[in-house]
Scaffold this active site. Structure first.
Site, short mmCIF file in Angstrom:
data_model
loop_
_atom_site.label_atom_id
_atom_site.label_comp_id
_atom_site.label_asym_id
_atom_site.label_seq_id
_atom_site.Cartn_x
_atom_site.Cartn_y
_atom_site.Cartn_z
N SER A 140 -13.32 -4.31 0.85
CA SER A 140 -14.14 -3.63 -0.16
C SER A 140 -15.63 -3.84 0.05
O SER A 140 -16.36 -4.22 -0.87
CB SER A 140 -13.74 -4.08 -1.57
OG SER A 140 -14.24 -3.18 -2.55
N PRO A 141 -16.15 -3.56 1.25
CA PRO A 141 -17.58 -3.77 1.50
C PRO A 141 -18.47 -2.89 0.64
O PRO A 141 -19.64 -3.22 0.40
CB PRO A 141 -17.73 -3.43 2.98
CG PRO A 141 -16.59 -2.49 3.27
CD PRO A 141 -15.46 -2.99 2.42
N LEU A 142 -17.92 -1.76 0.17
CA LEU A 142 -18.73 -0.83 -0.63
C LEU A 142 -18.36 -0.87 -2.11
O LEU A 142 -18.72 0.04 -2.87
CB LEU A 142 -18.56 0.60 -0.08
CG LEU A 142 -18.98 0.78 1.38
CD1 LEU A 142 -18.74 2.22 1.83
CD2 LEU A 142 -20.44 0.40 1.57
N GLY A 157 -12.92 1.24 4.75
CA GLY A 157 -11.91 2.14 4.23
C GLY A 157 -12.49 3.54 4.23
O GLY A 157 -13.57 3.76 3.68
N TYR A 161 0.83 -1.20 0.00
CA TYR A 161 0.00 0.00 0.00
C TYR A 161 0.87 1.25 0.00
O TYR A 161 1.70 1.46 0.90
CB TYR A 161 -0.92 0.04 1.23
CG TYR A 161 -1.96 -1.06 1.27
CD1 TYR A 161 -2.24 -1.87 0.17
CD2 TYR A 161 -2.69 -1.30 2.43
CE1 TYR A 161 -3.19 -2.87 0.22
CE2 TYR A 161 -3.67 -2.29 2.50
CZ TYR A 161 -3.90 -3.08 1.39
OH TYR A 161 -4.85 -4.07 1.45
N ARG A 205 -12.51 8.28 -4.91
CA ARG A 205 -11.49 7.27 -5.19
C ARG A 205 -11.37 7.03 -6.69
O ARG A 205 -10.28 6.88 -7.22
CB ARG A 205 -11.84 5.97 -4.47
CG ARG A 205 -10.88 4.83 -4.73
CD ARG A 205 -11.20 3.61 -3.88
NE ARG A 205 -11.02 3.87 -2.45
CZ ARG A 205 -11.11 2.95 -1.51
NH1 ARG A 205 -11.39 1.70 -1.83
NH2 ARG A 205 -10.94 3.26 -0.24
#
Length: 327
Positions: free
Chosen positions: A214-216, A290, A54, A234
């Site tokens: 990445s739940p969304l 996030g 990252y 993003r």
């Protein structure tokens, strides 16, 4: 905030956690990270996820500086990192520094993460992807040795196939090594198969835990991309250009519009609804959030109040909208 065991391991993780992919260093500096970590901790979050790759290592630096500033008791929080992609320094990338899980890379990569994060040990380390060129047995021995040396406490995988996870577990079982206890897969309303089908046997057979990311769907499930790519999002970041096509997928954005109607009925927004939908899955140990702003984090935490509202009837309606579009 509720706490769940990491699979069959004794480690207790908060049902929602905070990750640093994309945000730290790119959108969040050390000061903002410190404020966000503090807000998360105050809300009961005890697990913070990172990875060597990252921001090319800088995300770990930012998180490490924030931990130092906050001065928390080390027993009170859980921190992870992931290895595979390697770092690119001075434009030089050699064979044993990139896209590998061989012993040389892993044994040195963990030392780099510890230095950047200013920690004596990591609680959890992952093999960030599978490596088809290194025998799984070599990787299992290396990860187990890292734990034996006290540099990490638990290990797992990220985006591995069910067969590779089982092979790693069986090698560890056969040689009395530290076993993988967790997998970190992508999981959201439009990405389901691996969690709900591929890994189904592993939950009972080996006690696999999940720390999902990445739940969304990188923001798609917030509804912000229904009318294009907004500035500052993003999807607008230069290094995120590869995801713009999926963020603007018409069918999925139309589905998000339908989810918004259900969210209104439940007194929440679509982001909270999407996170709560994952949180209700008993196989998920923690949902990694996030966020680039405290306000965004606090809004996501509102999913905790939505989870009990997801009755069988509500879930059936959600599935009718999203399941036909899910992979």
């Amino acid at each position: 905030m509720q706490y769940r065991r990491l699979g069959r391991a004794g480690l207790q993780v908060s049902e929602l956690s905070l990750g640093s992919w994309v945000t730290y260093h790119n959108q969040v500096d050390t000061r903002a990270a410190t404020e966000m970590l503090a807000a998360a901790f105050d809300a009961g979050i005890n697990f913070f996820d990172n990875a060597e790759v990252y921001a090319n290592g800088e995300s770990e630096v930012v998180m490490g500086q924030a931990f130092k500033t906050l001065g928390w008791n080390r027993l009170d929080y859980i921190v992870s990192s992931k290895f595979f992609w390697g770092l690119q320094r001075d434009g030089v990338t050699t064979t044993n520094r990139k896209d590998t899980l061989n012993r040389k890379y892993l044994m040195q990569a963990v030392d780099g993460s510890l230095k950047r994060m200013q920690l004596e040990h990591l609680d959890l380390i992952y093999c960030h992807r599978a490596d088809p060129h290194t025998p799984i047995e070599e990787t299992v021995w290396a990860m187990s040795d890292i734990i034996r040396q006290g540099k990490a406490l638990y290990w797992g995988t990220s985006e591995w196939s069910a067969s590779d996870i089982r092979a790693a577990w069986e090698i560890a079982e056969r040689h009395h090594l530290h076993k993988p206890v967790v997998e970190q897969p992508q999981y959201h309303l439009f990405h389901r198969r691996r969690v709900e089908q591929d890994y189904a046997r592993l939950y009972e057979d080996i006690g696999l835990g999940l720390t999902t990311w990445s739940p969304l769907a990188s923001g798609l499930l917030t509804g912000k991309y229904r009318h294009g790519i907004p500035a500052g999002s993003r999807g607008a970041l230069e290094n995120m250009g590869w995801m713009r096509e999926q963020l603007q997928d018409k069918a999925r954005n139309d589905a998000v519009g339908q989810l918004a109607e259900i969210a209104v009925e439940l007194g929440c927004n679509t982001a909270q609804l999407a996170i709560a939908w994952i949180n209700r899955n008993p196989r998920v140990s923690t949902v990694i959030l996030g966020a680039s702003r405290i306000e965004q984090l606090k809004d996501n935490l509102g999913a905790l109040a939505v989870t009990p509202k997801l009755t069988a009837e509500v879930v059936e309606r959600i599935d009718a909208i999203t399941k036909p579009l899910a992979g």
